[in-house]
Design a protein around this motif. Structure first.
Motif, PDB file in Angstrom:
ATOM      1  N   ARG A   1      -0.361  -4.340  -7.512  1.00 57.19           N
ATOM      2  CA  ARG A   1      -1.323  -4.212  -8.605  1.00 57.19           C
ATOM      3  C   ARG A   1      -2.762  -4.208  -8.080  1.00 57.19           C
ATOM      4  O   ARG A   1      -3.592  -3.419  -8.526  1.00 57.19           O
ATOM      5  CB  ARG A   1      -1.111  -5.356  -9.603  1.00 57.19           C
ATOM      6  N   ILE A   2      -3.075  -5.116  -7.152  1.00 57.48           N
ATOM      7  CA  ILE A   2      -4.424  -5.163  -6.584  1.00 57.48           C
ATOM      8  C   ILE A   2      -4.748  -3.849  -5.891  1.00 57.48           C
ATOM      9  O   ILE A   2      -5.859  -3.317  -6.020  1.00 57.48           O
ATOM     10  CB  ILE A   2      -4.546  -6.341  -5.592  1.00 57.48           C
ATOM     11  N   ALA A   3      -3.773  -3.289  -5.128  1.00 57.04           N
ATOM     12  CA  ALA A   3      -4.002  -2.025  -4.436  1.00 57.04           C
ATOM     13  C   ALA A   3      -4.337  -0.914  -5.424  1.00 57.04           C
ATOM     14  O   ALA A   3      -5.260  -0.126  -5.205  1.00 57.04           O
ATOM     15  CB  ALA A   3      -2.772  -1.651  -3.609  1.00 57.04           C
ATOM     16  N   ARG A   4      -3.581  -0.867  -6.538  1.00 55.58           N
ATOM     17  CA  ARG A   4      -3.796   0.204  -7.517  1.00 55.58           C
ATOM     18  C   ARG A   4      -5.090   0.013  -8.297  1.00 55.58           C
ATOM     19  O   ARG A   4      -5.866   0.954  -8.469  1.00 55.58           O
ATOM     20  CB  ARG A   4      -2.615   0.274  -8.486  1.00 55.58           C
ATOM     21  N   GLU A   5      -5.321  -1.216  -8.791  1.00 55.06           N
ATOM     22  CA  GLU A   5      -6.432  -1.434  -9.712  1.00 55.06           C
ATOM     23  C   GLU A   5      -7.772  -1.646  -9.007  1.00 55.06           C
ATOM     24  O   GLU A   5      -8.814  -1.299  -9.547  1.00 55.06           O
ATOM     25  CB  GLU A   5      -6.125  -2.642 -10.605  1.00 55.06           C
ATOM     26  N   TYR A   7      -8.350  -0.981  -5.357  1.00 48.63           N
ATOM     27  CA  TYR A   7      -8.618  -0.007  -4.295  1.00 48.63           C
ATOM     28  C   TYR A   7      -8.189   1.410  -4.642  1.00 48.63           C
ATOM     29  O   TYR A   7      -8.457   2.348  -3.894  1.00 48.63           O
ATOM     30  CB  TYR A   7      -7.917  -0.442  -2.997  1.00 48.63           C
ATOM     31  N   ASP A   8      -7.502   1.553  -5.792  1.00 46.47           N
ATOM     32  CA  ASP A   8      -7.052   2.876  -6.244  1.00 46.47           C
ATOM     33  C   ASP A   8      -6.189   3.578  -5.192  1.00 46.47           C
ATOM     34  O   ASP A   8      -6.357   4.758  -4.907  1.00 46.47           O
ATOM     35  CB  ASP A   8      -8.257   3.757  -6.599  1.00 46.47           C
ATOM     36  N   ILE A   9      -5.290   2.803  -4.579  1.00 44.97           N
ATOM     37  CA  ILE A   9      -4.341   3.364  -3.618  1.00 44.97           C
ATOM     38  C   ILE A   9      -2.955   2.818  -3.930  1.00 44.97           C
ATOM     39  O   ILE A   9      -2.802   1.828  -4.653  1.00 44.97           O
ATOM     40  CB  ILE A   9      -4.704   2.994  -2.161  1.00 44.97           C
ATOM     41  N   ASP A  10      -1.950   3.478  -3.392  1.00 48.09           N
ATOM     42  CA  ASP A  10      -0.588   2.962  -3.522  1.00 48.09           C
ATOM     43  C   ASP A  10      -0.425   1.759  -2.602  1.00 48.09           C
ATOM     44  O   ASP A  10      -0.981   1.728  -1.495  1.00 48.09           O
ATOM     45  CB  ASP A  10       0.435   4.034  -3.153  1.00 48.09           C
ATOM     46  N   ALA A  11       0.312   0.786  -3.061  1.00 52.60           N
ATOM     47  CA  ALA A  11       0.552  -0.396  -2.234  1.00 52.60           C
ATOM     48  C   ALA A  11       1.317   0.004  -0.979  1.00 52.60           C
ATOM     49  O   ALA A  11       2.209   0.865  -1.039  1.00 52.60           O
ATOM     50  CB  ALA A  11       1.348  -1.431  -3.022  1.00 52.60           C
ATOM     51  N   PRO A  12       0.968  -0.574   0.165  1.00 50.48           N
ATOM     52  CA  PRO A  12       1.707  -0.235   1.390  1.00 50.48           C
ATOM     53  C   PRO A  12       3.149  -0.680   1.304  1.00 50.48           C
ATOM     54  O   PRO A  12       3.477  -1.667   0.638  1.00 50.48           O
ATOM     55  CB  PRO A  12       0.962  -1.012   2.481  1.00 50.48           C
TER      56      PRO A  12
END
Length: 264
Positions: A1-5, A7-12
């Motif tokens: 969720r943090i990656a998406r919201e 950093y606007d990237i898919d989670a690794p």
């Protein structure tokens, strides 16, 4: 969720793995003890898809052993082989994980081991290396299709040779040759071989050159092993080197003939 919201990237993708040891060490790498390999150095010397391959090819429960010298060449070659000829669904899935998200591939269909030899034979000149590879009937199609990838991979070859390559895999063409360092029998053998090569067909490959050398096995001029050590000495000033037949096949023909005649 943090990656998406955020950093606007898919989670690794989570990738569990065991400790990584250096080959020959019984304990895990330790930066504080000076037994580690800097991660920045690894990604500078190894294409990203090969780094992933190293981490993912075995079960997460298996301890990994990293060797930045000879085994690194086999590691890249193993990945290139799998890339060209995946054997099963597991290989297909592994290949996907190793290459997913990479915009520019950095591993060509030419074995890393051949690139290492060709690059040094071309005096570490990238453009000349590509020319050498293009002259080979075995690789001309690959060079035409993958030239950009090959040039990228040669950058990794260059950095690996500079930082990690063992001395046994390093060589450079000798600047000059000293005829008085060779026996009369060795000189006669080199001169005859030069004549054979001068008359060789333009498309002669590594196997042709290997057979040309072996034809002197029964000549009585030199012991079989010395047929090869003499060639290495006149070309690179060492008693051993890359596979002789293939090595001779990639060298400029006129230069090679003159060098075997102890002229150049």
């Amino acid at each position: 969720r943090i990656a998406r919201e955020v950093y606007d990237i898919d989670a690794p993708l989570p990738v569990p793995y065991e400790f990584i040891n250096r080959t020959g060490d019984t304990k895990k790498m330790s930066a504080s003890k000076g037994t580690g390999v800097n991660a920045h150095d690894v990604v500078d010397m190894l294409p990203p898809e090969v780094v992933r391959y190293f981490m993912l090819r075995y079960s997460p429960a298996k301890r990994l052993y990293f060797d930045e010298t000879d085994s690194l060449v086999r590691l890249v070659d193993d990945f290139a082989t799998m890339k060209q000829h995946p054997q099963n669904e597991l290989d297909e899935r592994l290949l996907f994980l190793c290459t997913d998200g990479l915009d520019h591939p950095a591993v060509s269909s030419i074995p890393f081991s051949h690139l290492v030899i060709s690059y040094q034979a071309a005096l570490c000149d990238t453009a000349k290396t590509v020319e050498i590879l293009r002259r080979s009937p075995e690789y001309v199609r690959i060079v035409d299709e993958e030239e950009t990838v090959i040039i990228t991979e040669l950058g990794y070859v260059s950095r690996w040779l500079e930082r990690w390559a063992p001395e046994s895999l390093k060589f450079r063409l000798a600047d000059e040759v000293h005829p008085d360092e060779f026996s009369p029998e060795q000189k006669e053998y080199l001169w005859r071989l030069a004549d054979d090569i001068a008359d060789a067909p333009a498309e002669a490959d590594g196997n042709w050159f290997h057979q040309a050398i072996y034809a002197y096995k029964e000549s009585g001029l030199l012991p079989p092993r010395e047929l090869f050590t003499t060639i290495y000495r006149v070309l690179i000033g060492k008693d051993s080197g890359p596979r002789a037949g293939w090595f001779l096949s990639i060298l400029p023909r006129d230069w090679l003939v003159e060098r075997l005649r102890l002229v150049k």
